[in-house]
Design a protein around this motif. Sequence first.
Motif, PDB file in Angstrom:
ATOM      1  N   LEU A  63       0.763  -1.160  -0.045  1.00 51.96           N
ATOM      2  CA  LEU A  63       0.183  -0.014  -0.005  1.00 51.96           C
ATOM      3  C   LEU A  63       0.771   1.173   0.040  1.00 51.96           C
ATOM      4  O   LEU A  63       0.510   2.327  -0.324  1.00 51.96           O
ATOM      5  N   GLN A  64       2.022   1.229   0.602  1.00 48.23           N
ATOM      6  CA  GLN A  64       2.851   2.344   0.651  1.00 48.23           C
ATOM      7  C   GLN A  64       3.183   2.730  -0.491  1.00 48.23           C
ATOM      8  O   GLN A  64       3.727   4.011  -0.744  1.00 48.23           O
ATOM      9  N   ASN A  65       3.331   1.941  -1.538  1.00 46.76           N
ATOM     10  CA  ASN A  65       3.847   2.237  -2.904  1.00 46.76           C
ATOM     11  C   ASN A  65       2.936   2.028  -4.104  1.00 46.76           C
ATOM     12  O   ASN A  65       3.246   1.866  -5.326  1.00 46.76           O
ATOM     13  N   ALA A  66       1.593   2.122  -3.535  1.00 45.44           N
ATOM     14  CA  ALA A  66       0.564   1.752  -4.568  1.00 45.44           C
ATOM     15  C   ALA A  66       0.027   3.263  -5.210  1.00 45.44           C
ATOM     16  O   ALA A  66       0.223   3.926  -4.525  1.00 45.44           O
ATOM     17  N   ALA A  67      -0.394   2.888  -6.446  1.00 39.19           N
ATOM     18  CA  ALA A  67      -0.962   4.234  -7.167  1.00 39.19           C
ATOM     19  C   ALA A  67      -2.338   4.162  -7.250  1.00 39.19           C
ATOM     20  O   ALA A  67      -2.988   2.884  -7.169  1.00 39.19           O
ATOM     21  N   MET A  68      -3.025   5.161  -6.709  1.00 37.71           N
ATOM     22  CA  MET A  68      -4.507   5.177  -6.640  1.00 37.71           C
ATOM     23  C   MET A  68      -5.036   6.453  -7.364  1.00 37.71           C
ATOM     24  O   MET A  68      -4.254   7.453  -7.476  1.00 37.71           O
ATOM     25  N   VAL A  69      -6.228   6.365  -7.663  1.00 41.61           N
ATOM     26  CA  VAL A  69      -6.952   7.428  -8.114  1.00 41.61           C
ATOM     27  C   VAL A  69      -8.338   7.465  -7.567  1.00 41.61           C
ATOM     28  O   VAL A  69      -9.049   6.776  -7.428  1.00 41.61           O
ATOM     29  N   TYR A  70      -8.639   8.836  -7.224  1.00 34.56           N
ATOM     30  CA  TYR A  70      -9.874   9.200  -6.736  1.00 34.56           C
ATOM     31  C   TYR A  70     -10.542   9.950  -7.700  1.00 34.56           C
ATOM     32  O   TYR A  70     -10.072  10.748  -8.527  1.00 34.56           O
ATOM     33  N   ARG A  71     -11.926  10.285  -7.428  1.00 38.88           N
ATOM     34  CA  ARG A  71     -12.795  11.191  -8.369  1.00 38.88           C
ATOM     35  C   ARG A  71     -13.711  12.141  -7.658  1.00 38.88           C
ATOM     36  O   ARG A  71     -14.134  11.425  -6.671  1.00 38.88           O
ATOM     37  N   ALA A  72     -13.937  13.212  -8.193  1.00 37.71           N
ATOM     38  CA  ALA A  72     -14.752  14.111  -7.561  1.00 37.71           C
ATOM     39  C   ALA A  72     -15.612  14.739  -8.930  1.00 37.71           C
ATOM     40  O   ALA A  72     -14.888  15.001  -9.589  1.00 37.71           O
ATOM     41  N   VAL A  73     -16.965  14.848  -8.564  1.00 36.04           N
ATOM     42  CA  VAL A  73     -17.809  15.637  -9.459  1.00 36.04           C
ATOM     43  C   VAL A  73     -18.332  16.732  -8.843  1.00 36.04           C
ATOM     44  O   VAL A  73     -19.156  16.943  -7.947  1.00 36.04           O
TER      45      VAL A  73
END
Length: 254
Positions: free
Chosen positions: A138-148
């Motif tokens: 998790l420390q090196n994970a890439a993540m994407v969040y979304r807001a509208v």
Amino acid sequence: MAGKFRFGKGGGATKAPKPPKEKKPRGQRLAQLRQVYTLAQRGDPRIGLWMALAVAGVLLLGFFIGLAVGHPYYATFVALPLAFLAAVLLMSRRAEKAAYSALDGQPGAGGAALQGLKKGWSYQQEPIAVDGGRTANLQNAAMVYRAVGRAGVVLIGEGPAGRSERLLQTEQRKVTRLVPNVPITTYRIGTGSGDNVVATRELVSRMGKMKNVLTKQEVAAVDKRLRALARVKPPIPAGMDPQRMKSMGRGQRR
């Protein structure tokens, strides 16, 4: 509409009295102020001194204004609430800065930072896409969040620059296929060059300055359509908030 109206002595319908609003106990408010002060002190050990200077500055200003009109002590007394307000605002700003600084480099920083958004935005605190890499750490994970929001769709990436950028591009293509006429803005939380690279503490302010292009009804329609996407189950607990940013927690808004 049962329960909304009642009949008076004369037989006419009268509105039932509204229940009184519940007020927070004084002890609870003081406890919240202590929590905010503790958080601010972590980021700035001299916060107490700055707050005292803010109070003194406002009181002196009130005294001199009162001196000019012939009522220095009365004006100083009137300035007391303003002095207290100035100290609390200063403490809140320092606490917010300390909270964002604590998030830097932590998994889930993007989702936690989105809690600072004002009304008009709909977001998910959990990532919509995760790339854990070979190690699935998790420390090196890439993540994407979304807001509208009324400014369109905003995708926020975090994690290693290369993988987070690729993940952002993949999610951007998905959104484009579903809502082709809606503006899409991408940000990557971290360091480095690029117009879309922001620090955690800058994310909400950058999003707040974006130009509105959608109506409230369009925001609701776009958000509903995007939520129909197959969600990636992230390897983290739902609703993860690493720092429990209570002072900024507002949950999902619309």
